[in-house]
Every structure is written in structure tokens, then in C-alpha cells.
Design a protein around this motif. Structure first.
Motif, PDB file in Angstrom:
ATOM      1  N   SER A   1      13.403 -18.964  36.066  1.00 45.17           N
ATOM      2  CA  SER A   1      13.912 -20.156  36.733  1.00 45.17           C
ATOM      3  C   SER A   1      15.198 -19.840  37.495  1.00 45.17           C
ATOM      4  O   SER A   1      15.977 -18.947  37.111  1.00 45.17           O
ATOM      5  CB  SER A   1      14.171 -21.263  35.702  1.00 45.17           C
ATOM      6  N   PHE A   2      15.398 -20.608  38.559  1.00 44.33           N
ATOM      7  CA  PHE A   2      16.645 -20.567  39.337  1.00 44.33           C
ATOM      8  C   PHE A   2      16.961 -19.163  39.813  1.00 44.33           C
ATOM      9  O   PHE A   2      18.001 -18.593  39.518  1.00 44.33           O
ATOM     10  CB  PHE A   2      17.803 -21.174  38.535  1.00 44.33           C
ATOM     11  N   ASN A   3      15.997 -18.605  40.519  1.00 39.32           N
ATOM     12  CA  ASN A   3      16.201 -17.358  41.232  1.00 39.32           C
ATOM     13  C   ASN A   3      15.948 -17.627  42.702  1.00 39.32           C
ATOM     14  O   ASN A   3      16.121 -18.764  43.170  1.00 39.32           O
ATOM     15  CB  ASN A   3      15.273 -16.269  40.679  1.00 39.32           C
ATOM     16  N   GLU A   4      15.527 -16.608  43.413  1.00 37.33           N
ATOM     17  CA  GLU A   4      15.342 -16.763  44.854  1.00 37.33           C
ATOM     18  C   GLU A   4      13.905 -16.427  45.262  1.00 37.33           C
ATOM     19  O   GLU A   4      13.661 -15.890  46.340  1.00 37.33           O
ATOM     20  CB  GLU A   4      16.342 -15.883  45.621  1.00 37.33           C
ATOM     21  N   PHE A   5      12.959 -16.733  44.399  1.00 39.10           N
ATOM     22  CA  PHE A   5      11.560 -16.493  44.731  1.00 39.10           C
ATOM     23  C   PHE A   5      11.099 -17.501  45.772  1.00 39.10           C
ATOM     24  O   PHE A   5      11.424 -18.697  45.688  1.00 39.10           O
ATOM     25  CB  PHE A   5      10.673 -16.624  43.483  1.00 39.10           C
ATOM     26  N   LYS A   6      10.310 -17.003  46.700  1.00 40.56           N
ATOM     27  CA  LYS A   6       9.738 -17.872  47.717  1.00 40.56           C
ATOM     28  C   LYS A   6       8.207 -17.835  47.679  1.00 40.56           C
ATOM     29  O   LYS A   6       7.584 -18.805  48.080  1.00 40.56           O
ATOM     30  CB  LYS A   6      10.236 -17.455  49.107  1.00 40.56           C
TER      31      LYS A   6
END
Length: 988
Positions: free
Chosen positions: A330-335
């Protein structure tokens, strides 16, 4: 036991507004409250190891999480403190709706921030621990003993707490502890459940142990400060573990409070394991950018990996986690896309992807053990992804979902959350979700499924889920049938055979063991271009859900299918393939409603009578029965005969499904009646089937044969089994074989009987039968050839007894012998008391069988009838059947008389003379005998007569007798002494 951290769902704007009204709270006040806490107990420790997802301990775990987070401090690196970073926003990984934060909590948070600013230099050195050291152990031990205490009463009142000053001398300062305690007031985390309590004064939290509101005050205990389990020196415990133990006790005591009763939960799937350091990795908030960085120490043994609040944008390197069960990203920068590396994580049960920038889940592979998936707070426009066979909870709140297109097959999904998405504007979204998921769905947007929405969902056709998945626009249930068909028609119309349009594609409501029909109707345009007929082929399928993979049903390739007992509660699907000429076009399909249980009362679907209605043929009645859930039994069958303008009459004995047409059935119609009966005794309604009128068969004859012995003089008869209506004047012919030519010559015509003659001996005969019916129609003639006629054995006729039937009379038997030349025929005589012969009954033999045909009647036959048995015989010794003749009257007696008289004996002195005579005339009485002596003399008067009895003996003298005997002996002795030569000479 490991659980992911549950961050708060509160937004930044709420916190900034609340901070304007904050009031400073001194560290002294916080310290004072901590002194009132109680020590953790052993019972609290046992709660820490409880399995995740246990519904019996939901409230306990929630209270434990709340108490734990009230005393857990957020780790902040030295660089973040020096750069005057703002507090990290509390976030929710399950997508729960944010709750308003009270002003007091905001004030405390702001106050803590001020305190943290003053004490920044005090925590600089511990925070400067190198990253390699952090990577070596995500659970660094704290050398001091943990004396952190939690007050049960304070937990109930949501009063902030802080750990004791003495327990954290190495890792932190008292001021920071005080500020953390102030900042953590009124926070309600949920360990394995999501709490939406009405009385809560803080926003709900995720199931990880990350602190909800990122505190600006730094926690000195390096990265392990955010871990659910932190080592605490010699006790091998952890800071958060100690707090969890205390909080579990308070949770159990709080289970019965009104707040806990009003709460609604997301029950996370159970991960039944005790997390140890070698299977757990916690790198939350470490600004990790790549999973392939050196020193990260990812290994295949890890089962609990927490990588939330980092800078990850790719999953490259995650494929090594083959045993991971809980993965928090959670709360990373995955797109996205780019979730393919997760395909190796077959054991993954909980996946947290909330708070990223994910726009699509299309690349998310199928994870066979995944039970919980959170993709809240992303940029998803749909939930299109691979099927997840064990997913129970799907949290997708706070996205941009506008369509249900591509919704995956989730056969066991129980909880679906899509709050704060544009798709909520769709009317009856809950009913659409029920159609897509199926009966396993229990909660929608954190509420129980509505009965009204469930009722609405049942009004939609079964293909609605497929249409929704393919992009159909949800509409009212009363128009959904036509709308979904039109939607599918638009998809199929470009692939129809030329000049053809699909008018109907549907399936009847299926019932257990009842005929279920499918309906596919193709119609031609007004100007068809080909005369070739359109052929439709069918294949039935069965599936658990409308979106599931349907399995083909063997041998179900017709328009009708009979659902079996195991099909109850499942969907049926029919794939119809149109074939025009030799071209096979793309198939169309229809999906039925759920198969319902049968009534148990059988019913006849159809009755048919098979067979040609011609006399002599066997016809069979066939019943197609829907047993409707009952055990198939033997039905009751019967046949009836109906004449023209008359009522049907039951045919006696015709109680089987098969019946052979008889001559009485000609020009009549038959009725087949069948009543279905189950093994349980349930009877259905009887059904009838009328036939056309039965016709007579063509005339024919079979089994033609000749009756009688083929012997000269016998009468023989030709017969056969006629068939073909009523017999008329059939024709018969007798023929005899010509030995010279081999041809058969007609002997007699028009008669079925013939008497063999002497001319037929040694010849074969032929009998010809030409059948003709009553109307004069001729059939095929059938003939049979006999063996050669044999010569008749000797036979006597006209047997008579000739003679006077009196005692001692001579009678003779005569007769006419046929069958060759008579030889030594034999005659035997009997007497009987009966005037009429009855075989040999009552016969008494008077003589043995002799060749002589004459016989003198003895005295014993007097008063009896004389019987002669005449047995004819040929010269070659062949005997015939004996014939009998009887006298016409009984034998009579004669007057007493002698038929002869003689004297025998030795006419010498002393010899014996015997008088013999033949007496006739009945039985002899006391006859009178007289003997006379007659001497030859000149004087006749000298004869003297003697009178005596029946035998008179004259005895000679004894001397003369002896003398004669002596002389005989002497002569014999002299002869024996004469030489043989003299005897030979004398004989010559």
C-alpha cells in the motif's frame, strides 16, 4: 501472528482544519496518565497469537489494535526531521469511509508536532542507523526491558497513553514519548476487522500496524518502530507485542460495550501462523525504490512482507517470495500494469495495493489462494482482472470505477466495497453486483445484502451477468430481457448466415428430471438467395455461475435436455451452431435460470407407437416420462381396441408395452394407454395414444406339411398355417414323381387329402398350397415333397370262422390278406364269455399260435364264444397287425356217443388189455363197460362172456413170465461173445 497495518482513512484536509483549533498539551500530563496503566498479563499474551480472522475475537482484536497504536511511535528518519517534514496522513488500505476527527485530537496532534520540533536533536543519533543495518534485520532488538503499561480503563475512555520513561532509555527520550502519547489519543485501529463505529472519534484503520496519523516526533528504535512485533531484549518480546498483550485484555473487557455492538467489520481471512523473524520482513516507510536493491534480503522463506509507504513503482524481484502469505504494498507508486511477477506467489492470501496510482488490474494473475485484496484509493476505472477462485473480500473504494465491464469470476466472494466511485450513480448497483458474484455475496459496501435488491436481482434474465461483464448498460428488470437479447444480437449479427436473422434464443425454466427445451429461431429475409436449408446443432453445458466456465454435458446434443439431480442450483447453457451447406458459422448461445428441484410427481411428456399397423406385426408403445425428482419406476401400460363408431374396449392380456396385431385387430384402431408410477408410488396422469386402422396382411402360408404315414393304403393330408386376413378358397394339388424323368405329375387337384395306392409305392409325392384370402387375392404358393411311399405291411381283412359251432366239430378261420404275398400266417384260438370283442380283454386261450387255420372245438369251449386271432405274415417274414373274428353263437354239446373205440395191450396170458374210446356229448357220466371173449370153435354157443368193470386184466402164470425173462438174458449174453468178424460176415 502477523497482520498488516491498518492506516486511517482520514484525509489531509480534515487534519489541517482540525490543527487550526489545537490546544497544547504538556508532556507532563501525558506522563501522568501513563503511570496509571497496568502491566500486561499472560492472558493478554495469548491473544496476541490468536489466528487472524477469528470472528469470536473480533472485538478483542479491535480493542487490542487500538491500545497498541495508542503507545506505538512512528519512525521518522533524521533527514525527514531536519527538513521540517509535515506529519504523514493516516490512510486506510481497505477503502473505508473517513470519519471526522475531533478537534481535540487535532490539537493534540499539532501539539505533538511542536514538541517534536523541540526535541529533534535528541533523536538524531539513533535515527542515523545505516540502511544496511536496517536490511539485515527488520526486527532489531531493544536492549532494555520493556516496561510499557496500558490502562484498561484509559483504553475504554480513549485517553492517550505513553510508555514508561524507564523502558526506553536507549531508543527514545521522555519528551518524545510524551508527545506520542498525546498524539495517539482516541485512535481506533482494527487488527483483523474494519471498524466503522458510530461512537469512534477517529477514522478507521487498516489491518497493518502502521501508525494511522504519521507523528512528526521520531521514534528512535529505527525501522522496527513500525513493525507489529519489535524485539525487546532479554524477554524476546517486542514493544508492540507488549502493548498488544495489554490491549487484548482491554479488548476482551470492551467486547460488550455499545460501541462494539454498533461496529461493522471486514473479517480478514485467517493466516494461521506465528510470525517469527525468519519469515517476516517489515520495511514500512523506508523510501525503498526497488526490490532488487542490495541488502534488502528478500528470500523465498518470507511469509509476511510489509512494504507500504515506500517509493516502489515496479514489482520486479517480488517473484522470489514463493511462500509469502501477506504482502502489503500500500501507498507506493505503482501505476500498473506490471503485476505479472506475482504469478510466482501461489501461497499469497492477503494482498494490499491501496493508495497507489494503479489504473488497471488486467495484468494481475490468478492467485489460487488469494482471499483478501485491497485496491482502494487508486485510479481504477474498472475491476477487470483474472478470475480469483478463493477471493472473499474485495475492497475497491475511492477509485474512478464507472463500469462493470470485465468483472472477474469470483465464486466465493463475500464482501465487495466500491464506495466513493462514480459507478455508485448506477441504479440498483447492488442488484447488479449480486448477479455478477452470485449467492455467496453477503455484504456490499460494508452493509448486509438488501432483501429488496436481492428480489430485484432475481427478476433479471440469467444472461445478465455475461452482458454486464461485456459492457451492457444496466437497466430496469422489466425491460432487461429484450435489452440483453438486443445487446447479444448486436454482437452476433455480423456472423449470421447470409440472409438470416436470429429471432429467438432462450431456454425454458429447467426443473429436475423434466424436459427442458431450448429455442433458437433463425428467419430468412424477404429475398433469400439460396434454397439450402439451415441446419442447427446443439450442445448443452452446465455451470455453477453465469460467469463460470461451463462444462459440456455428454450426449446432450438435442433441443431437449433432462436436468439431473446433480444439476439442481446450477445454470444451463446451450450453444447453437448454424450450418448452411458446408459452412459452419459462429455459434450463438442462451443461458437458463437456475435448475429447480422437481415436484416428485411424474408426468408423460410424449407417447409414441412404433411399428407398421399390419396384421401379424409387433408394435411398441414408447412413453417419454419426466420423473420430476422421483425414482423412475415401471409404469402401467394397456392396449385398447376401437372399432368404427364405437368406444375403445380393453384387450385382455395386452398389458405390456409391446403388442402383436391379431386378425381381430383388422379394420380397427388401437389405443395405447400409459400411466407413469415412481418407485415411491407416486402416480402421474394417464396419457393416451390413438393409432390408425390396422390393415390385413397379404395372403401367405407357412409351415406346410403332410400328415399321415406314407404307406400304401393310408390316407394322407396336406396342411399349412394360413395368414393374411380371413382365408378364402385356397387351392391344393397332389403330384407324384416320375422316377424316369424326375418330374412331378399331377395326381389330384382341389383336395387336401389323398389315399395312397399300390402305384405310389416307391415314389415321392408333392403337396402344393396356394393361399387365397376372402376377397380372392392370391398369395405365393408353397409346396412340400414327401419321402418315397412304402409298401404296406401284410394286413388281413374279412376274417371269418367257418364250421359247426358244436362240441368236437372242426372249424376253420379265413381272411383276405393284402400287403404282399401271404406266407405262414398264424392263428390262435380263444374262448370268451362276451359276444362283442374288446381287444384281448376277457379272452382265454384254447391253443397256442399255430400255422394251421383249422381247429376242433374242445369240450371246454362248450357254452363260450370261439375267437380266432389271425396274424398275417409275408414270405419275407414281415408280420402285420392281427385281426380278430368271433363266432356268432356259443358252442353247443352233442348227444353222448363214442366217436371211436379200440383195445390196446398185451394179448398174452397175464397181459393187460386197455379199452380206449372217444366220448362226445358233454361231460361223461358213469358209462357201462363190457368185455367179451371170443374163441374160434365150431360150436358158436361155446363162447363165454365175462362181465367186469371198466378195465379187466388177465393174469398169466408167474412161471411163464420168469421163463421169458430168463431167455432174453441168455440170448443177449451169447450175442456178446460172438467175434466181430463173424458178425460182419453175417451182416454182409
Amino acid at each position: 501472528m502477523e497482520e498488516p497495518v491498518v492506516p486511517s482513512g482520514e484525509e489531509v484536509e480534515t487534519k489541517s482544519q482540525a490543527s487550526d483549533r489545537q490546544t497544547p498539551i504538556t508532556s507532563k500530563e501525558g506522563t501522568k496518565r501513563v503511570t496509571k496503566t497496568t502491566k500486561p498479563t499472560i492472558s493478554a499474551t495469548s491473544n496476541l497469537l490468536a489466528p487472524i480472522g477469528s470472528t469470536g475475537k473480533r472485538t478483542e482484536l479491535k480493542s487490542s489494535q487500538r491500545s497498541s497504536l495508542n503507545v506505538t511511535k512512528t519512525h521518522v528518519t533524521a533527514s525527514s526531521s531536519d527538513s521540517n517534514s509535515v506529519p504523514v496522513i493516516r490512510r486506510n488500505s481497505t477503502g473505508g469511509l473517513p470519519e471526522k476527527q475531533p478537534v481535540s485530537a487535532s490539537k493534540r496532534q499539532n501539539s505533538v508536532t511542536m514538541v517534536a520540533g523541540k526535541k529533534t536533536t535528541a533523536v538524531t543519533e539513533p535515527v542515523r542507523r545505516s540502511l544496511p543495518e536496517i536490511r539485515r534485520s527488520s526486527l532489531p532488538s531493544v536492549p532494555t526491558k520493556s516496561t510499557v503499561q496500558t490502562s484498561v480503563s484509559e483504553t475504554r475512555k480513549l485517553v492517550p497513553m505513553s510508555p514508561g520513561n524507564k523502558s526506553l532509555r536507549i531508543s527514545t527520550t521522555s519528551d518524545i514519548n510524551k508527545s506520542d502519547a498525546i498524539k495517539k489519543a482516541s485512535v481506533k485501529p482494527a487488527l483483523n476487522v474494519y471498524s466503522a463505529s458510530k461512537r469512534s472519534t477517529s477514522s478507521s484503520l487498516d489491518s497493518t500496524h502502521s501508525s494511522g496519523s504519521r507523528k512528526s516526533s521520531s521514534k528512535v528504535s529505527s525501522p522496527s518502530a513500525q513493525s507489529p512485533s519489535v524485539s525487546s531484549g532479554s524477554r524476546t518480546g517486542s514493544l508492540s507485542t507488549s502493548l498488544d498483550r495489554n490491549s487484548s485484555l482491554s479488548g476482551r473487557r470492551k467486547a460488550g460495550t455499545p460501541e462494539s455492538r454498533d461496529s461493522r467489520f471486514i473479517v480478514l481471512p485467517q493466516v494461521d501462523i506465528k510470525a517469527s523473524d525468519d519469515v517476516r520482513l517489515d520495511l514500512r516507510g523506508h523510501r525503498v525504490r526497488s526490490l532488487n536493491a542490495s541488502g534488502l534480503n528478500l528470500s523465498s522463506n518470507l511469509e509476511f512482507v510489509y512494504l507500504r509507504d515506500n517509493l516502489l513503482s515496479t514489482l520486479e524481484g517480488i517473484e522470489i517470495l514463493t511462500r509469502v502469505k501477506v504482502l502489503d504494498l500500500s501507498f507506493n507508486e505503482f501505476k500498473g500494469p506490471g503485476f505479472e511477477p506475482l504469478e510466482n506467489c501461489k501461497a499469497l492470501q492477503q494482498l494490499y495495493l491501496a493508495g497507489n496510482q494503479i489504473t488497471s488490474l488486467a495484468s494481475l494473475p490468478q492467485l489460487p489462494n488469494l482471499e483478501f485484496l485491497s485496491v482502494a484509493q487508486n485510479k481504477l476505472k474498472s475491476l477487470a482482472m483474472a478470475s480469483q477462485p478463493h477471493l472473499q473480500v474485495l475492497a475497491a473504494s475511492k477509485n474512478k470505477i464507472t463500469t462493470l465491464k470485465g468483472f472477474p469470476y469470483l465464486p466465493v466472494l463475500e464482501h465487495l466495497r466500491v464506495e466513493e466511485n462514480p459507478i455508485l450513480k448506477m441504479p440498483h448497483l447492488e442488484a447488479a453486483s449480486i448477479l455478477l458474484v452470485g449467492p455467496t455475496l453477503k455484504k456490499f459496501n460494508d452493509r448486509d445484502i438488501s432483501r429488496e435488491e436481492l428480489t430485484i436481482a432475481k427478476r433479471y434474465p440469467a444472461c445478465t451477468a455475461l452482458c454486464l461483464r461485456d459492457g451492457w448498460e444496466f437497466c430496469r428488470p422489466d425491460s432487461a430481457g429484450d435489452s440483453t437479447f438486443h445487446f447479444l444480437f448486436e454482437q452476433w449479427k455480423d456472423h449470421f448466415p447470409r440472409d438470416y436473422l436470429l429471432k429467438d434464443a432462450s431456454i425454458d425454466q429447467p426443473f429436475e428430471e423434466d424436459a427442458c427445451h431450448c429455442h433458437f429461431s433463425f428467419v430468412q429475409d424477404d429475398n433469400p438467395s439460396a434454397d439450402t436449408p439451415l441446419v442447427l446443432t446443439y450442445q448443452w453445458f452446465v455451470g455453477e455461475r453465469a460467469l463460470s466456465k461451463f462444462a459440456a454435458i455428454p450426449d446432450a446434443t438435442g433441443e431437449v435436455y433432462w436436468p439431473k439431480h446433480e444439476d439442481i442450483g446450477k445454470f444451463l447453457k446451450v450453444v447453437c451452431t448454424p450450418i448452411l451447406g458446408e459452412t459452419e458459422y459462429p455459434a450463438v448461445f442462451a443461458i437458463s435460470a437456475l435448475v429447480l428441484r422437481g415436484s416428485g410427481i411424474p408426468k408423460v411428456i410424449s407417447l409414441e407407437v412404433h411399428g407398421e399397423l399390419v396384421e401379424g406385426n409387433t408394435i411398441k408403445g414408447c412413453a417419454q416420462v419426466a420423473w420430476c425428482g422421483g425414482t423412475p419406476g415401471k409404469g402401467v401400460a394397456s392396449w385398447l381396441r376401437r372399432r368404427w363408431n364405437s368406444s375403445p374396449v380393453v384387450i385382455a392380456g395386452a398389458e405390456d408395452e409391446e403388442y402383436r396385431l391379431a386378425i381381430d385387430d383388422i379394420d380397427a384402431s388401437l389405443v395405447f394407454m400409459y400411466t407413469p408410477v415412481t418407485e415411491e408410488g407416486a402416480k402421474g396422469e394417464p396419457q393416451y395414444k390413438y393409432t390408425d386402422f390396422v390393415k390385413a396382411a397379404s395372403p401367405s402360408v407357412s409351415n406346410v406339411r403332410i400328415l399321415g404315414d406314407l404307406v400304401e393304403g393310408n390316407s394322407i393330408k396336406g396342411v399349412g398355417d394360413y395368414f393374411g386376413g380371413r382365408e378364402g378358397p385356397s387351392k391344393f394339388d397332389w403330384l407324384r414323381e416320375n422316377k424316369d424323368t424326375g418330374d412331378f405329375v399331377l395326381l389330384i387337384a382341389g383336395a387336401s387329402e389323398y389315399t395312397l395306392t399300390k402305384d405310389d409305392v416307391g415314389h415321392r409325392l408333392a403337396f402344393v398350397y396356394l393361399p387365397i384370402n376372402f376377397e380372392g387375392k392370391e398369395g405365393e404358393a408353397v409346396s412340400i415333397v414327401s419321402a418315397a411311399v412304402k409298401q404296406a405291411p401284410p394286413k388281413v381283412a374279412n376274417v371269418k370262422i367257418i364250421g359247426d359251432f358244436k362240441e368236437n366239430s372242426k372249424v376253420t378261420v379265413t381272411g383276405t390278406v393284402t400287403g404282399g404275398t401271404e406266407g405262414s400266417s398264424r392263428v390262435q384260438w380263444f374262448k370268451t364269455s362276451y359276444a362283442v370283442l374288446n381287444g384281448e380283454y376277457g379272452l382265454e386261450a384254447l391253443s397256442t399260435s399255430k400255422i394251421a387255420k383249422a381247429f376242433r372245438i374242445p369240450l371246454g369251449a362248450v357254452g363260450y364264444y370261439i375267437v380266432a386271432k389271425y396274424t398275417p405274415m409275408t414270405l419275407d417274414g414281415v408280420s402285420g397287425e392281427p385281426a380278430y373274428a368271433i363266432s356268432d353263437r356259443v358252442v353247443e354239446t352233442l348227444p353222448p356217443s363214442l366217436n371211436f373205440l379200440s383195445i390196446t395191450g398185451d394179448y398174452a396170458e397175464g397181459g393187460i388189455l386197455t379199452a380206449s374210446y372217444g366220448y362226445v356229448g358233454g361231460h361223461e357220466g358213469k358209462s357201462v363197460y363190457s368185455w367179451y371173449i371170443h374163441e374160434v370153435c365150431t360150436h358158436s354157443n361155446l363162447c363165454e362172456a365175462w362181465h367186469g368193470n371198466i378195465f379187466i386184466n388177465f393174469y398169466l402164470s408167474i412161471v411163464l413170465k420168469w421163463l421169458c425173462t430168463f431167455l432174453l438174458k441168455v440170448i443177449s449174453k451169447l450175442i456178446s461173445h460172438i467175434p466181430d468178424s463173424i458178425l460182419i460176415y453175417m451182416s454182409n
